[in-house]
Write a protein that holds these residues in place. Sequence first.
Motif, PDB file in Angstrom:
ATOM      1  N   ASP A 263     -34.371 -12.428  70.482  1.00 15.23           N
ATOM      2  CA  ASP A 263     -33.761 -13.843  70.016  1.00 15.23           C
ATOM      3  C   ASP A 263     -32.415 -13.940  69.468  1.00 15.23           C
ATOM      4  N   ILE A 264     -32.021 -12.865  68.824  1.00 14.43           N
ATOM      5  CA  ILE A 264     -30.973 -13.066  67.932  1.00 14.43           C
ATOM      6  C   ILE A 264     -29.779 -12.235  68.566  1.00 14.43           C
ATOM      7  N   LEU A 265     -30.050 -12.082  69.781  1.00 20.00           N
ATOM      8  CA  LEU A 265     -28.794 -11.154  70.333  1.00 20.00           C
ATOM      9  C   LEU A 265     -27.587 -11.817  70.432  1.00 20.00           C
ATOM     10  N   ARG A 266     -27.631 -13.105  70.708  1.00 15.83           N
ATOM     11  CA  ARG A 266     -26.350 -13.982  70.904  1.00 15.83           C
ATOM     12  C   ARG A 266     -25.471 -13.978  69.405  1.00 15.83           C
ATOM     13  N   PHE A 267     -25.972 -14.024  68.493  1.00 16.61           N
ATOM     14  CA  PHE A 267     -25.290 -14.188  67.127  1.00 16.61           C
ATOM     15  C   PHE A 267     -24.763 -12.703  66.980  1.00 16.61           C
ATOM     16  N   HIS A 268     -25.465 -11.890  67.094  1.00 17.14           N
ATOM     17  CA  HIS A 268     -24.859 -10.481  67.036  1.00 17.14           C
ATOM     18  C   HIS A 268     -23.654  -9.847  67.844  1.00 17.14           C
ATOM     19  N   ALA A 269     -24.032 -10.214  69.053  1.00 12.14           N
ATOM     20  CA  ALA A 269     -23.096  -9.982  70.438  1.00 12.14           C
ATOM     21  C   ALA A 269     -22.014 -10.796  70.661  1.00 12.14           C
ATOM     22  N   ILE A 270     -22.072 -12.190  70.051  1.00 19.53           N
ATOM     23  CA  ILE A 270     -20.665 -13.082  70.298  1.00 19.53           C
ATOM     24  C   ILE A 270     -20.006 -13.388  68.806  1.00 19.53           C
ATOM     25  N   TYR A 271     -20.905 -13.983  68.042  1.00 25.01           N
ATOM     26  CA  TYR A 271     -20.414 -14.574  67.007  1.00 25.01           C
ATOM     27  C   TYR A 271     -19.877 -13.544  65.884  1.00 25.01           C
ATOM     28  N   TRP A 272     -20.617 -12.418  65.715  1.00 21.50           N
ATOM     29  CA  TRP A 272     -20.257 -11.264  65.092  1.00 21.50           C
ATOM     30  C   TRP A 272     -19.094 -10.662  65.219  1.00 21.50           C
TER      31      TRP A 272
END
Length: 511
Positions: A263-272
């Motif tokens: 559920d929190i992949l997007r934050f780690h794979a894009i934003y971060w």
Amino acid sequence: MKPKYYITTPIYYVNGAPHIGHAYTTIACDVMARFKRLDGYDVFFLTGTDEHGQKVEKAAGDAGMDPQSFTDGTSALFRSLTERLKISNDDFIRTTEARHKASCQALWQTLAANNQIYLGGYEGWYAVRDEAFYDEGELTTRPDGTKVAPSGAPVEWVVEPSYFFRLSEWGDKLLEFYEQNPDFIAPASRRNEVISFVKSGLRDLSVSRTSFTWGVKVPDDEAHVMYVWLDALTNYITAAGYPDAGAERWGFWPADLHVVGKDILRFHAIYWPAFLMAAKLPTPKRVYAHGWWTAGGEKMSKSLGNVIDPQELADTFGLDSLRYFLLREVPFGNDGTFSRKALISRLNTELANDLGNLAQRSLSLIARNCDGRLPGDDLATAEDADLLGAANALVEGVRARMERQAFGDALEEIWKVIRAANAYIDHQAPWALKKTDINRMRCVLRVLVDVLRIVATLLQPFMPDKMAAMLDQLGVPTTMRQIADLEHRLAEGVALPAPQGVFPRFVEDAE
RNA sequence: GGCGGUGUAGCUCAGCGGUAGAGCAGGGGAAUCAUAAUCCCUUGGUCGGUGGUUCAAAUCCGCCCACCGCUACCA
């Protein structure tokens, strides 16, 4: 000098008590961290809690507490779970710590200095209860004319000043980054999702809020606190000493692996990575999104009363058995259905019957027929060589699978050897050899000890206490339990302790 | 709706162009060193459906059906 390895769990949001999902993520990281230590790496393993945001502020208010006291309490619950699960983390970070606030503000100032942040305005339909904005299309209009979110929460049109991060400028660079680092996002199916999301176009990201105050203050504009994800993700560099490039731990950055829930992949794979590239900092090497455990196919929830308590399971079945089951039953990355029946079956079939019983029968033959001393390893038949060869090959086979976080596959490789060892002992029948060829019997038993030693050594990250007990039984000195030590043979003639079952069968209470 | 994935033995899944595989469950046998554990043999599948490419398809392509994931500012 030892190579470095930096692994993280997500920092857990403190608006609820820890459950099996938190335990799963943390245990998986613990196994990975222990494996790397076993394999000679200098490991930094980080976990912690995420404590800011409107939800926490509100939950604290509802409880009649100030946010700091509130999060002191909930954070302690997570720290306590970490301790009771005997997790080998090297640090436990809280986003409310001074070191973290300083780190966030330093990152913000770097981004601002690089012209990556600008002041704008954010407006939209906002649901206070969900702490979220919604698109017009997601809303439904009630008969009385009010609009509500999909969750049923009432929404209102709000306009607030907000700082934005120029995420829209990073789409191409992110795609290039994914292209050049094909292992950055795992499993591969998740990688496709992220890439298609980025390809669909990125909008600038609102990175501050004025609607609440429980957060890290934006430098030079105290009316704003930082958007929770900018705050939260930064924890990974805070713990490595950021912004002090001379910090002892800064050598660990970039992280080798961020393990996260899907559920929190997007934050780690894009934003971060976008934040980091914008700040001209190195990007992490890999993000692994694992799946969920469900209870009989249903998502766990307090209201359904089907929440699985990791502590209760560890108390009933043993911590190591639970660790084994969680990583064995389901491929990491897939969702899994939790069932006590499946757990008991794994424990009895694989741990008690296959492995525990193999060790017990081998060791009791030595106790009885070799004067309790480790036999020599002088002669070898083709069968001996086959089995020992398969066991020795495990080191590379397991290492390669661990490198991909294929925990279940790694265990399956080990179990192939355990099954082969059970076939070997039956075919060689040392209990019969003792009457016909005592030297051959001794050789067979020595082969079994050597195989069990390799197996137990490699299983230490999964079941630290159980394997410590097994290695004790096998007479392996505590100074010889690293993977590198497998190159050194055990000394002949060492006295072994009296055999004792390591994995008793689990018998359910008859009701 | 768009993009992606999955559908193989009772169950969980591997195989991804060359005569259907593993573990568990089921059946038969051996052995009795061992936690009644183990070992050997074995039943079981028109590989979701349907067209096509090929000397050859679970494996490649088209269509259909079913299920799942992603589709931004809660975390």
